[in-house]
Design an enzyme around this catalytic site. Structure first.
Site, PDB file in Angstrom:
ATOM      1  N   GLU A 199       0.831  -1.217   0.000  1.00  0.00           N
ATOM      2  CA  GLU A 199       0.000   0.000   0.000  1.00  0.00           C
ATOM      3  C   GLU A 199       0.865   1.267   0.000  1.00  0.00           C
ATOM      4  O   GLU A 199       2.080   1.212   0.220  1.00  0.00           O
ATOM      5  CB  GLU A 199      -0.915  -0.009   1.222  1.00  0.00           C
ATOM      6  CG  GLU A 199      -0.157  -0.110   2.540  1.00  0.00           C
ATOM      7  CD  GLU A 199      -0.789   0.717   3.632  1.00  0.00           C
ATOM      8  OE1 GLU A 199      -1.040   1.918   3.396  1.00  0.00           O
ATOM      9  OE2 GLU A 199      -1.013   0.167   4.724  1.00  0.00           O
ATOM     10  N   LYS A 222      -3.895  -1.884  14.229  1.00  0.00           N
ATOM     11  CA  LYS A 222      -3.037  -0.975  14.978  1.00  0.00           C
ATOM     12  C   LYS A 222      -3.546  -0.858  16.420  1.00  0.00           C
ATOM     13  O   LYS A 222      -4.737  -0.686  16.645  1.00  0.00           O
ATOM     14  CB  LYS A 222      -3.003   0.390  14.291  1.00  0.00           C
ATOM     15  CG  LYS A 222      -2.134   0.343  13.039  1.00  0.00           C
ATOM     16  CD  LYS A 222      -1.872   1.716  12.482  1.00  0.00           C
ATOM     17  CE  LYS A 222      -3.030   2.188  11.649  1.00  0.00           C
ATOM     18  NZ  LYS A 222      -3.139   1.514  10.355  1.00  0.00           N
TER      19      LYS A 222
HETATM   20  N1  PSU Z   1       0.030   0.282   8.633  1.00  0.00           N
HETATM   21  C1  PSU Z   1       1.065   1.064   9.090  1.00  0.00           C
HETATM   22  N2  PSU Z   1       0.929   2.421   8.944  1.00  0.00           N
HETATM   23  C2  PSU Z   1      -0.174   3.011   8.358  1.00  0.00           C
HETATM   24  C3  PSU Z   1      -1.246   2.167   7.887  1.00  0.00           C
HETATM   25  C4  PSU Z   1      -1.082   0.821   8.051  1.00  0.00           C
HETATM   26  O1  PSU Z   1       2.053   0.542   9.638  1.00  0.00           O
HETATM   27  O2  PSU Z   1      -0.250   4.240   8.259  1.00  0.00           O
HETATM   28  C5  PSU Z   1      -2.476   2.819   7.229  1.00  0.00           C
HETATM   29  C6  PSU Z   1      -3.197   1.821   6.316  1.00  0.00           C
HETATM   30  O3  PSU Z   1      -3.233   2.368   5.009  1.00  0.00           O
HETATM   31  C7  PSU Z   1      -4.588   1.700   6.894  1.00  0.00           C
HETATM   32  C8  PSU Z   1      -4.798   3.062   7.493  1.00  0.00           C
HETATM   33  O4  PSU Z   1      -5.555   1.372   5.930  1.00  0.00           O
HETATM   34  O5  PSU Z   1      -3.513   3.277   8.135  1.00  0.00           O
HETATM   35  C9  PSU Z   1      -5.988   3.094   8.456  1.00  0.00           C
HETATM   36  O6  PSU Z   1      -6.545   4.371   8.443  1.00  0.00           O
HETATM   37  P1  PSU Z   1      -8.009   4.650   9.088  1.00  0.00           P
HETATM   38  O7  PSU Z   1      -7.853   4.284  10.547  1.00  0.00           O
HETATM   39  O8  PSU Z   1      -8.244   6.131   8.887  1.00  0.00           O
HETATM   40  O9  PSU Z   1      -8.989   3.785   8.356  1.00  0.00           O
END
Ligand code: PSU
Ligand code: MN
Length: 303
Positions: free
Chosen positions: A25, A159
């Site tokens: 990604e 996360k």
């Molecule tokens: N994994 C990481 N760092 C990131 C992400 C994933 O180590 O920044 C990103 C991914 O693209 C994931 C996003 O889809 O964080 C989630 O964002 P949100 O909570 O706004 O959906």
């Protein structure tokens, strides 16, 4: 209209002869890590995929064109762009970014949509999105995407800045199996362990590949989450991580940070609070997950 779509030559060649490919990604480049760590990490992830004998395909939208397998120059350019000049593209953003000719960095959800279009089966990231703490209605579109897009995502769980028990509930509702890669419990992104359950422990890429094949045989349309713990030498202990996350999440709420800005804010604030230790863990797990995804893609190409 025909979809503006660019697939790089290595990825095309791999697709044509059934060779292993791993999607990567781009949101972690533009919104997840600071420059130049973002470039170094993105390139190290590509190298880790190649070490596993698979072709990396980093995905982004470049001036409205869906691009599967952006170049090192593209990675450098995206990494240097101010985060607010690149659209963070979840499923809902893709059509807008394409039609408006924008630059877009794909999230887990956005990358799954594009990978699936190209029939790429395996994708590596750091931690998926989930349900935000104290905001049970802020559910990342990543979780709904898992319910409807048959791509296997290798990550270190969701996360840990999120509400992990609620995140597991939403994954269950969406029919998403969670496979613990050489672990019996859900990893917590920066730290290796939680006391939360997974659906099945697997000990090899071969086991992951056979579960993916069984899922295909069922005609299942859902994704699969492979959860691999952060490498032990870079892991944060749970208490250190928790203290920093609680503080950063509180600050985000107090400052009225909302929606797609929450995750980038909390990631960078936790990194400040842990004096860079959380970022070192993030980098290590990203590279490790890319290597594992490469091995799974390779095994999949053999069955
Ligand atoms: N994994 C990481 N760092 C990131 C992400 C994933 O180590 O920044 C990103 C991914 O693209 C994931 C996003 O889809 O964080 C989630 O964002 P949100 O909570 O706004 O959906
Ligand atoms: Mn969100």
């Amino acid at each position: 209209m025909t979809l503006p779509l660019t697939i790089n030559e290595d990825v095309k060649a791999a697709l044509n002869c059934g060779k292993p490919i791993v999607a990567l990604e781009s949101t972690l480049i533009t919104h997840g890590l600071p420059y130049p760590t973002n470039v170094e990490t993105a390139l190290a992830m590509e190298a880790a995929v190649r070490e596993s004998a698979a072709a990396p395909a980093t995905i982004a939208i470049l001036k409205g064109a869906i691009t599967i397998g952006i170049t090192a120059e593209d990675i450098e350019a995206l990494a240097r762009m101010p985060a607010d000049s690149v659209r963070k593209c979840s499923r809902r953003d893709l059509a807008i970014a394409i039609a408006m000719g924008q630059y877009g960095a794909t999230t887990v959800a956005g990358t799954m949509v594009v990978a699936n279009m190209a029939r790429i089966k395996v994708f590596a990231t750091g931690g998926i999105g989930g349900v935000h703490r104290g905001q049970p209605h802020d559910v990342s579109a990543d979780l709904t995407e898992f319910g409807r897009t048959p791509v296997t995502v290798v990550s270190s769980g969701a996360k840990s800045i999120l509400d992990l028990p609620l995140t597991l509930e939403v994954l269950e509702t969406n029919g998403v199996p969670i496979l613990g890669y050489q672990t019996d419990v859900l990893p917590a992104f920066y730290s290796a362990q939680t006391d939360l359950p997974i659906d099945q422990r697997i000990d090899s890429a071969t086991e992951a590949a056979s579960i993916i094949r069984a899922s295909e045989a069922l005609g299942a349309q859902n994704g699969i989450l492979v959860a691999a713990p952060v490498p032990a030498d870079k892991a944060l202990d749970r208490e250190t991580a928790e203290t920093a996350i609680a503080k950063a999440t509180g600050e985000a709420q107090a400052a009225g940070i909302a929606g797609k800005d929450i995750t980038p804010f909390v990631l960078s604030r936790v990194s400040e609070l842990t004096k860079g230790a959380s970022m070192a863990a993030n980098i290590a797990l990203l590279i490790n997950n890319a290597r594992i995804a490469g091995q799974i893609a390779l095994e999949l190409s053999r069955i």
